[in-house]
Design a protein around this motif. Structure first.
Motif, PDB file in Angstrom:
ATOM      1  N   ASP A 324       0.829  -1.206   0.000  1.00 56.89           N
ATOM      2  CA  ASP A 324       0.000   0.000   0.000  1.00 56.89           C
ATOM      3  C   ASP A 324       0.862   1.255   0.000  1.00 56.89           C
ATOM      4  N   TRP A 485      -0.689  -2.635  11.525  1.00 55.96           N
ATOM      5  CA  TRP A 485      -1.187  -2.103  10.259  1.00 55.96           C
ATOM      6  C   TRP A 485      -2.684  -1.763  10.355  1.00 55.96           C
ATOM      7  N   GLN A 489      -4.489   2.182   9.832  1.00 58.34           N
ATOM      8  CA  GLN A 489      -5.539   2.555   8.880  1.00 58.34           C
ATOM      9  C   GLN A 489      -6.536   3.535   9.483  1.00 58.34           C
TER      10      GLN A 489
END
Length: 584
Positions: A324, A485, A489
């Motif tokens: 990402d 992670w 977000q």
């Protein structure tokens, strides 16, 4: 420290060229000293820039060699003997480079040690140096004048002679014969990053080093005209081996920013690439690409400010590679000519000198989607939806390197099966310096247990995570990266803000704990954030966890800048990390 008395200031401000008529040799030397001897016959070299990317010092390899030979003779005159360790504070500059190669010419073992970071303060840095000095047992510690107070205190505490390198360079260099080096002698000691344990001194021979440097040149397809830009620290293996020693052994000109200058102005890295038309090579961990993509706002004229069209090898390594982040970088800088195919993922560690696997140039970021139960060693449940993680392809084994994926009993696993990554080859370390127990714990019949979990797929290596970081709750494995992670977000958090690890509750149960750096001072907002994080982690792991909000810049880092989960856990359990006091 230079001997360039005949050059005027204008000459010094001309960068060393990318091209040279002398035939390039790809690390096919017996020793590192021989590599510098050959490189000195070219016009290429090292170029040092200030925080704004302005060239302040060109340092041709010939000048580096002359200064290193003078340093070697000064060392020998001071009683330094072959096999002595010389600790060097690894500041990016000509002084460190000359002393490093001077130690090599003198037959001593240079030991790069880290600069102070913004984490921990004065006493923490002195304590770190004291432990590393105690480990490598050096004859001398060299440091720049501006660090004399810190480094001098550490040296005095362990009984090591400390020397300011500017003063050392002023001494006489008598005409003393230099010892002959042999390929199987130790070239230097490299401290591993220590993200899961205190770093050990990795002993690397000339033969192992040059084998790995040859693998770099072949794996990255180094060509005539290539030029490198780097901000990576020289106390870390990727900065030292990949961006200092490899350019010498493969005769590549390099342009350097200091690491602290990159930290203050990350886009200066891309400015420097843009302003140097020959730049084709540059490496960074994922966080370097991440911070640059984040710094680009919608109003920034990317195409006008940057030209990244000639950047052929955008290397990535040293931490978990996140697709990402890589896509965000492509999205941000494609208008400046950056091509996604330039990304070159790799995997390595200091115990293998550096590179273990390298992606073939031009293949870019390739991912496979792996169901989380495969990552945790469980079986798919019919009672919940499947969840997948994108795992990045880290390339094929580097030249001279063999890789096996093994289970806990040492059996080699087939393709797609996740297990411990073992490697063997011509650049795997001799062992940890004066630590046979630690060496025996990770070495077996010439094979190195990397401590990383991975799988093979069609000859390519996919790194899943760090075995010692695994959180095991109720017999189920959870990767801390997945928890971290997930929190990243959420709005307001970024990479490096979160550390996840297992703790034991007062009732004797194992549970995940998540430390999150929080920037808001509003108590009600902190409570809302804590509950939001707890809910997010519950959706990922299916269980409750302890969420603690801590002040910014609290989570500890390794010398290479990576999050140290093990140290964060220890500091939290000892009470040295104090979370904010939130109402239940």
């Amino acid at each position: 420290m230079s001997t360039d008395k005949g050059l005027d200031d204008a000459d010094r401000l001309l960068p060393t060229p990318s091209d040279c008529p002398r035939p390039r040799r790809y690390s096919d030397f017996g020793t590192l000293g021989e590599a510098l001897d050959y490189a000195a016959g070219t016009e290429r070299g090292l170029n040092f820039h200030d925080a704004r990317g302005t060239l302040v010092r060109a340092y041709p390899f010939a000048m580096l060699r002359a200064d290193a030979l003078a340093a070697a003779r000064r060392l020998l005159a001071q009683g330094v003997k072959p096999g002595d360790r010389l600790a060097l504070i690894a500041e990016t500059g000509p002084e460190f480079a000359a002393l490093f190669f001077g130690a090599v010419y003198a037959g001593a073992w240079p030991v790069p040690l880290p600069l102070p970071t913004s984490f921990g303060g004065r006493e923490a840095y002195i304590d770190q140096l004291k432990v590393q000095l105690g480990s490598c047992d050096p004859s001398l510690l060299f440091y720049p004048d501006e660090l004399a107070a810190l480094c001098g205190a550490a040296a005095e505490a362990v009984g090591v002679t400390g020397i300011v390198w500017e003063h050392f360079a002023e001494g006489d260099a008598p005409d003393i014969a230099l010892p002959d080096a042999r390929p199987d002698e130790i070239a230097y000691l490299q401290y591993s990053s220590g993200s899961t344990r205190f770093p050990h001194g990795v002993a690397v021979t000339h033969r192992q080093l040059l084998s790995n440097l040859a693998a770099h040149s072949i794996g990255m397809d180094i060509r005539d005209g290539d030029r490198c830009v780097s901000w990576l620290p020289w106390y870390h293996d990727m900065g030292l081996v990949g961006c200092l020693l490899s350019p010498v052994a493969n005769q590549v000109s390099v342009d350097y920013l200091k690491t602290e200058d990159f930290a203050r102005r990350p886009l200066a890295w891309l400015d420097l690439i843009s302003r140097n038309p020959g730049t084709t090579l540059s490496y960074s961990p994922t966080f370097g690409y991440d911070i640059c993509a984040r710094r680009i706002g919608s109003q920034t004229p990317v195409a006008e400010r940057f030209d990244l069209s000639r950047w052929r090898i955008a290397g990535n390594g040293a931490d978990m590679i996140r697709p990402d982040v890589m896509q965000a970088f492509v999205d941000a800088f494609a208008p400046a000519g950056f091509q996604a195919s330039a990304f070159l993922p790799s995997y390595g560690l200091a115990e293998a000198t550096l590179a273990v696997s390298i992606m073939p140039p031009g293949e870019g970021i390739v991912v496979e989607l792996v169901e989380e139960t495969q990552l945790s060693g469980g079986s798919v449940s019919a009672h919940r939806p499947q969840r997948y993680r994108a795992v990045v392809n880290c390339g094929v084994p580097a030249r001279g390197m063999a890789i096996e994926i093994r289970d806990e009993d040492g059996n080699v696993l087939p393709d797609k099966a996740i297990g411990k990554l073992w490697c063997s080859g011509t650049s795997v370390m001799e062992g940890y310096f004066r630590d046979p127990e630690a060496t025996a714990a990770c070495m077996q019949d010439g094979w190195l247990d990397t401590g990383d979990m991975a799988y093979m797929s069609g000859g390519y290596v996919y790194i899943v995570g760090r075995a010692k970081d695994m959180i095991i709750i109720n017999g189920k494995n959870h990767w801390p990266q997945d928890i971290e992670w997930a929190v990243e977000q959420l709005p307001g958090f970024k990479s490096g803000d979160i550390a996840a690890f297992a703790i034991t509750t007062p009732g004797g149960e194992e549970t995940p704990a998540v430390l999150v750096q929080c920037r808001t001072s509003d108590p009600s907002e902190r409570t809302r954030l804590r509950d939001m994080i707890r809910d997010k982690v519950r959706t990922i792991t299916g269980m409750n966890c302890v969420v603690e909000l801590v002040p910014p810049r609290t989570l500890p880092r390794t010398s290479s800048g990576k999050l140290s989960r093990a140290k964060a856990r220890n500091l939290y359990l000892s009470g040295e990390i104090q979370p904010y006091d939130l109402a239940a």
